[in-house]
Scaffold this active site. Sequence first.
Site, PDB file in Angstrom:
ATOM      1  N   ASP A 144    -102.650  50.060 -12.219  1.00 10.55           N
ATOM      2  CA  ASP A 144    -104.221  50.249 -11.732  1.00 10.55           C
ATOM      3  C   ASP A 144    -104.558  51.614 -12.326  1.00 10.55           C
ATOM      4  O   ASP A 144    -105.343  52.324 -11.733  1.00 10.55           O
ATOM      5  CB  ASP A 144    -104.173  50.319 -10.297  1.00 10.55           C
ATOM      6  N   GLU A 145    -104.102  51.964 -13.301  1.00 10.90           N
ATOM      7  CA  GLU A 145    -104.648  53.243 -13.876  1.00 10.90           C
ATOM      8  C   GLU A 145    -105.733  53.336 -14.345  1.00 10.90           C
ATOM      9  O   GLU A 145    -106.728  54.283 -14.713  1.00 10.90           O
ATOM     10  CB  GLU A 145    -103.582  54.194 -14.790  1.00 10.90           C
ATOM     11  N   LYS A 172    -105.976  50.800 -17.195  1.00  8.26           N
ATOM     12  CA  LYS A 172    -105.509  50.382 -18.740  1.00  8.26           C
ATOM     13  C   LYS A 172    -106.751  49.491 -19.381  1.00  8.26           C
ATOM     14  O   LYS A 172    -107.178  49.542 -20.378  1.00  8.26           O
ATOM     15  CB  LYS A 172    -104.327  49.702 -18.704  1.00  8.26           C
ATOM     16  N   HIS A 224    -106.628  43.514 -14.676  1.00  8.27           N
ATOM     17  CA  HIS A 224    -107.297  44.582 -15.337  1.00  8.27           C
ATOM     18  C   HIS A 224    -108.786  44.322 -14.814  1.00  8.27           C
ATOM     19  O   HIS A 224    -109.335  43.359 -15.448  1.00  8.27           O
ATOM     20  CB  HIS A 224    -107.017  44.416 -16.779  1.00  8.27           C
ATOM     21  N   LYS A 283     -82.053  30.746 -18.592  1.00  7.84           N
ATOM     22  CA  LYS A 283     -82.482  29.673 -19.385  1.00  7.84           C
ATOM     23  C   LYS A 283     -82.856  28.506 -18.813  1.00  7.84           C
ATOM     24  O   LYS A 283     -82.560  27.302 -19.238  1.00  7.84           O
ATOM     25  CB  LYS A 283     -81.398  29.342 -20.315  1.00  7.84           C
ATOM     26  N   ALA A 301    -107.028  44.706  -7.149  1.00  4.72           N
ATOM     27  CA  ALA A 301    -107.813  43.459  -8.268  1.00  4.72           C
ATOM     28  C   ALA A 301    -107.257  42.351  -7.891  1.00  4.72           C
ATOM     29  O   ALA A 301    -108.175  41.218  -7.936  1.00  4.72           O
ATOM     30  CB  ALA A 301    -108.113  44.022  -9.645  1.00  4.72           C
ATOM     31  N   THR A 326    -105.200  41.278  -5.154  1.00 12.31           N
ATOM     32  CA  THR A 326    -104.825  40.732  -3.845  1.00 12.31           C
ATOM     33  C   THR A 326    -105.829  41.111  -2.900  1.00 12.31           C
ATOM     34  O   THR A 326    -106.178  40.819  -1.557  1.00 12.31           O
ATOM     35  CB  THR A 326    -103.661  41.137  -3.238  1.00 12.31           C
TER      36      THR A 326
HETATM   37  P1  GDP Z   1    -105.597  48.701 -14.661  1.00  8.56           P
HETATM   38  O1  GDP Z   1    -104.987  47.401 -14.257  1.00  8.56           O
HETATM   39  O2  GDP Z   1    -104.736  49.770 -15.031  1.00  8.56           O
HETATM   40  O3  GDP Z   1    -106.664  48.012 -15.769  1.00  8.56           O
HETATM   41  O4  GDP Z   1    -106.563  48.965 -13.659  1.00  8.56           O
HETATM   42  P2  GDP Z   1    -107.440  48.364 -12.414  1.00  8.56           P
HETATM   43  O5  GDP Z   1    -108.459  47.456 -13.312  1.00  8.56           O
HETATM   44  O6  GDP Z   1    -106.475  47.518 -11.561  1.00  8.56           O
HETATM   45  O7  GDP Z   1    -108.013  49.474 -11.713  1.00  8.56           O
HETATM   46  C1  GDP Z   1    -108.828  50.599 -12.138  1.00  8.56           C
HETATM   47  C2  GDP Z   1    -109.972  50.367 -11.336  1.00  8.56           C
HETATM   48  O8  GDP Z   1    -110.818  51.658 -11.844  1.00  8.56           O
HETATM   49  C3  GDP Z   1    -111.114  49.444 -11.921  1.00  8.56           C
HETATM   50  O9  GDP Z   1    -111.980  48.810 -10.853  1.00  8.56           O
HETATM   51  C4  GDP Z   1    -112.055  50.010 -13.222  1.00  8.56           C
HETATM   52  O10 GDP Z   1    -113.357  49.615 -13.335  1.00  8.56           O
HETATM   53  C5  GDP Z   1    -112.235  51.446 -12.479  1.00  8.56           C
HETATM   54  N1  GDP Z   1    -112.214  52.635 -13.310  1.00  8.56           N
HETATM   55  C6  GDP Z   1    -111.566  52.860 -14.440  1.00  8.56           C
HETATM   56  N2  GDP Z   1    -111.812  54.058 -15.045  1.00  8.56           N
HETATM   57  C7  GDP Z   1    -112.641  54.544 -14.117  1.00  8.56           C
HETATM   58  C8  GDP Z   1    -113.157  55.655 -13.932  1.00  8.56           C
HETATM   59  O11 GDP Z   1    -113.021  56.842 -14.831  1.00  8.56           O
HETATM   60  N3  GDP Z   1    -114.071  56.044 -12.740  1.00  8.56           N
HETATM   61  C9  GDP Z   1    -114.308  55.198 -12.052  1.00  8.56           C
HETATM   62  N4  GDP Z   1    -114.912  55.636 -10.754  1.00  8.56           N
HETATM   63  N5  GDP Z   1    -113.722  53.891 -12.075  1.00  8.56           N
HETATM   64  C10 GDP Z   1    -112.958  53.669 -13.189  1.00  8.56           C
END
Ligand code: GDP
Length: 424
Positions: free
Chosen positions: A13-14, A16, A41, A144, A300, A302
């Site tokens: 959840d960074e 990506k 994502h 397998k 995202a 759950t």
């Molecule tokens: P992933 O699985 O690594 O792609 O991450 P997730 O999608 O689960 O979580 C990232 C969340 O942070 C998403 O809701 C993105 O829209 C949001 N997001 C990503 N970058 C930023 C940012 O720089 N600022 C803010 N406020 N939200 C962001």
Amino acid sequence: MANCAIVGINWGDEGKGRMVDLLTENFDVVVRYQGGGNAGHTVINEYGKFALHLLPSGIFRKGVVNVLGNGVALDPENLWREMREVARQGVELSPETLKLSDRTSLLLPWHRDLDELEEKRLAEKKYGSTKQGIAPFYSDKYQKKTILAGELLYPQELRQHLADIMEWKNLILTKVYGAPAYTMEQLEKWMETYCEPLKSYLCDTGEFLRGAQEAGKNILFEAQLGSLRDLDYGIYPYTTSSNTTAAYAPIGSGLPSARIQEVIGVVKAYSTCVGEGPFVCEMFGEEAEALRKAGAEYGAKTGRPRRVGPIDLVATRYGIEVQAATRLALTKLDVLSYLEKIPVCSRYSFEGEETGRFPFPTRLKDAAPVLEYREGWNCDISSARRWEDLPRAAREYVLFLEQELGCPISYVSVGPERESIILR
Ligand code: GDP
């Protein structure tokens, strides 16, 4: 850019997805090489907002070919649903732009059942699975005892293979868990509904990727989750069941000869963790709630509230090392704007001393965070597009992290939208 992997440095959840969506501009091919539909994502672009679970994040760019490699847990039910959903929102999908490896194993209907049944059996001792069948799937792959997607093209052999696996699986379902057995009729219906529509997307993606490599195309490898969830290097057993590290990309993509010149590690400006397991820097109470709210930290896939904490330099340094990251993308810096002082977990207190070393998983529960505080900037930075647009304290926070982590921070993200990014 030559070949590049985009990977998570922390617990997932960074952000990506937003980085892949941004960088696909420079690539011809985007490949998912591990994991399944158990994480999401989030991508926000001109088509709308999407939570992608299986589709590579390159599907939004015209001219980009997207590949699901053999290391992925191909869940036909989820994939077909996701394909229809993005198509409904105006994204064009065709066998030219989406290629599914014929060597990818299929996640079968009982994998989800078994995930659910086992978490129920474990009750209080559960791992916090997303119940998407990923752990039973990978166990079966390595035993397998699953089906390769390419077998769908050979119905006669497939029927016998599936019947043999079903016989064994029914023993486990009925005798171990007291659950109902599957019938061939059920499986045939499932294949008809979810597998038939995927058949035209199947191909030898290894051959395609080799051709792309020989033609000098740029390939982007997209990972799911992060270093600390890697099966071999993460916080076992609270890991996922595949390798989330860049080193697995050549194997899981179908291009074992791939040389990956750039590994972009995505790091969040603070920490989050979904589900169970040790999370040394965890915050609680009002402080945690404020951060969770500011960052909208709810899963995202759950919708579960994520556990939150300050950035953990010990775990992040370890995550960078495991990924062999060459550059970092720091995301969600804007979320910290509400803080007067920014907490940072710079070391662990462990076995009577302070350490910068990431402990063995079993011992993580005995580590406590050592916090220090950095100056906050206390103003909205979400419209910053150049490094100079950031307030001094925000720049100093980034520079501090860069120095502590020993890896250049090339991207600073200040919002979820494609353009909310600062390139350094
Ligand atoms: P992933 O699985 O690594 O792609 O991450 P997730 O999608 O689960 O979580 C990232 C969340 O942070 C998403 O809701 C993105 O829209 C949001 N997001 C990503 N970058 C930023 C940012 O720089 N600022 C803010 N406020 N939200 C962001």
